[in-house]
Design a protein around this motif. Structure first.
Motif, short mmCIF file in Angstrom:
data_model
loop_
_atom_site.label_atom_id
_atom_site.label_comp_id
_atom_site.label_asym_id
_atom_site.label_seq_id
_atom_site.Cartn_x
_atom_site.Cartn_y
_atom_site.Cartn_z
N ASN A 4 0.81 -1.22 0.00
CA ASN A 4 0.00 0.00 0.00
C ASN A 4 0.84 1.27 0.00
O ASN A 4 0.35 2.35 0.36
CB ASN A 4 -0.95 0.00 1.21
CG ASN A 4 -2.05 -1.03 1.07
OD1 ASN A 4 -2.55 -1.25 -0.03
ND2 ASN A 4 -2.40 -1.68 2.15
N ILE A 6 2.94 4.52 -1.40
CA ILE A 6 2.70 5.52 -2.43
C ILE A 6 4.01 6.23 -2.72
O ILE A 6 4.77 6.55 -1.80
CB ILE A 6 1.65 6.55 -1.95
CG1 ILE A 6 0.32 5.84 -1.68
CG2 ILE A 6 1.47 7.67 -2.97
CD1 ILE A 6 -0.66 6.69 -0.89
N ILE A 29 4.71 6.69 2.46
CA ILE A 29 5.07 7.48 1.28
C ILE A 29 6.57 7.53 1.09
O ILE A 29 7.32 7.72 2.05
CB ILE A 29 4.50 8.91 1.38
CG1 ILE A 29 3.00 8.89 1.06
CG2 ILE A 29 5.22 9.87 0.45
CD1 ILE A 29 2.35 10.24 1.01
N TYR A 60 4.33 0.19 -6.59
CA TYR A 60 3.54 1.03 -5.69
C TYR A 60 2.05 0.94 -5.99
O TYR A 60 1.63 0.73 -7.13
CB TYR A 60 3.98 2.49 -5.81
CG TYR A 60 5.33 2.77 -5.17
CD1 TYR A 60 5.42 3.11 -3.83
CD2 TYR A 60 6.50 2.69 -5.92
CE1 TYR A 60 6.64 3.37 -3.23
CE2 TYR A 60 7.74 2.95 -5.33
CZ TYR A 60 7.80 3.29 -3.99
OH TYR A 60 9.01 3.54 -3.40
N TYR A 61 1.27 1.11 -4.91
CA TYR A 61 -0.19 1.20 -5.04
C TYR A 61 -0.58 2.43 -5.84
O TYR A 61 -1.51 2.42 -6.65
CB TYR A 61 -0.78 1.25 -3.63
CG TYR A 61 -2.20 1.73 -3.54
CD1 TYR A 61 -3.27 0.90 -3.87
CD2 TYR A 61 -2.50 3.02 -3.10
CE1 TYR A 61 -4.58 1.33 -3.77
CE2 TYR A 61 -3.80 3.47 -3.00
CZ TYR A 61 -4.84 2.62 -3.34
OH TYR A 61 -6.13 3.05 -3.25
N GLY A 62 0.15 3.54 -5.62
CA GLY A 62 -0.14 4.77 -6.33
C GLY A 62 1.11 5.62 -6.51
O GLY A 62 2.07 5.50 -5.74
N LEU A 113 -8.11 8.22 -3.17
CA LEU A 113 -6.85 8.74 -2.64
C LEU A 113 -6.76 10.25 -2.83
O LEU A 113 -6.31 10.98 -1.94
CB LEU A 113 -5.67 8.04 -3.32
CG LEU A 113 -4.28 8.48 -2.86
CD1 LEU A 113 -4.07 8.18 -1.38
CD2 LEU A 113 -3.20 7.77 -3.71
#
Length: 326
Positions: A4, A6, A29, A60-62, A113
């Motif tokens: 999870n 980012i 992050i 990465y998730y985002g 998000l």
């Protein structure tokens, strides 16, 4: 399987300031920036921006770009595959005024998000997906909300378009959410063309034990085979569980990665508490000190009540159990 985390990518000094502000308010992050702006705790963009994005795209998730949208679009374009596997991509201006999801807004969680971060840094999320701006829910968003998986993207897109257009769309829900889990559906309607899609609830737990060195190909085949016999999609697997002595078994680890699900390790002390409920094996008890592996591991890996669909089935040194939650 992605975690999870980012990634934030920025190429300006002001961008680094904003990235650190976001990191202070959002967990998990990592910040990537140019060498001249790098400092302790940040990752340096060593080669080109495009190469860095290629290296981290699947990790990465985002990914949040504090850049112009054009820069983000150009560097991600070679790596885009499908909305059900791509990370969500967001763009934020370096003043932190606007946040725009540009990829995987629904399935990838980009819209959600963007809204979360916008609240924390007092920015405006610019959501452009038609279902969201019309206040309606898309099929892929619904799948994410109930922790399910889409059977296919195309039918989900067609049904979502009906929802957005204001057409009547019914939701038929199985036992895991209400009181039935049908093998078939009879639909009575005078419509000539009806779009139908399917969300598969992730409510299957696989318990596994195996001989040392069992190949992942054999384990994957066995799992698919046992689920096929049960007429259950392998996309319904939520977790795979095994005993602590098998925590480093490569075949099991790689199989969990193949199905893109977590691997839960069950301690033998926990198994001993419930092992009398299952078929016993003297060989297993003599080898590792418990009388059963796959069945208790499937039950103990579950987070809900349910039932054991298959207590034990053996495939050439691989033992499987199937537990259905709900």
């Amino acid at each position: 399987m992605k975690d999870n985390r980012i990634a934030i990518i920025t190429v300006t000094k002001n961008g680094v300031v904003l990235a650190k502000k976001i990191k202070d308010k959002e967990e998990n992050i990592d910040i990537y920036t140019m060498k001249k702006f790098s400092e302790e705790g940040l990752f340096e963009i060593e080669n080109s921006l495009a190469e860095t994005v290629g290296d981290i795209f699947k990790k990465y998730y985002g990914i949040i770009f504090i850049t112009a949208i054009g820069i983000a679009v150009r560097v991600i374009s070679p790596y885009i595959q499908k909305k059900d596997i791509d990370p969500c991509i967001l763009v934020v201006d370096e003043n932190g005024n606007f946040i725009i999801p540009i990829l995987s807004g629904h399935l990838g969680g980009g819209n959600e998000l963007a809204s979360e971060i916008a609240k924390k840094i007092k920015a405006l999320p610019l959501i452009t997906t038609s279902s969201d701006i019309s206040g309606k829910i898309a099929v892929d968003t619904l799948a994410t909300k109930i922790n399910g998986r889409l059977k296919d993207l195309e039918s989900a897109k067609k049904v979502t378009s009906l929802i957005v257009a204001g057409e009547k769309v019914q939701i038929k829900v199985p036992k895991n959410i209400s009181d039935e889990n049908p093998s078939g559906v009879i639909l009575v309607s005078n419509r000539e063309n009806i779009e139908i899609t399917q969300i598969i609830p992730k409510n299957i737990v696989i318990g596994i034990g195996c001989k040392k060195g069992s190949l992942k190909e054999k384990i994957i085949f066995a799992i698919k085979d046992i689920l096929k016999e049960l007429n259950i999609s392998y996309k319904a697997i939520r977790v795979i569980g095994t005993v602590d002595v098998k925590k480093d078994e490569i075949g099991i680890i790689e199989s969990a990665k193949y199905f893109d699900v977590p691997l839960k390790i069950i301690q033998r002390d926990e198994i001993k508490k419930i092992q009398d409920r299952f078929e016993k094996s003297e060989f297993v008890e003599k080898t590792i000190g418990v009388t059963s592996v796959s069945a208790p591991c499937s039950v103990l890996s579950s987070e809900k009540n349910g039932k054991l669909l298959v207590e034990k089935k053996i495939y050439e040194g691989i033992t499987l159990s199937v537990f259905q939650e709900g």
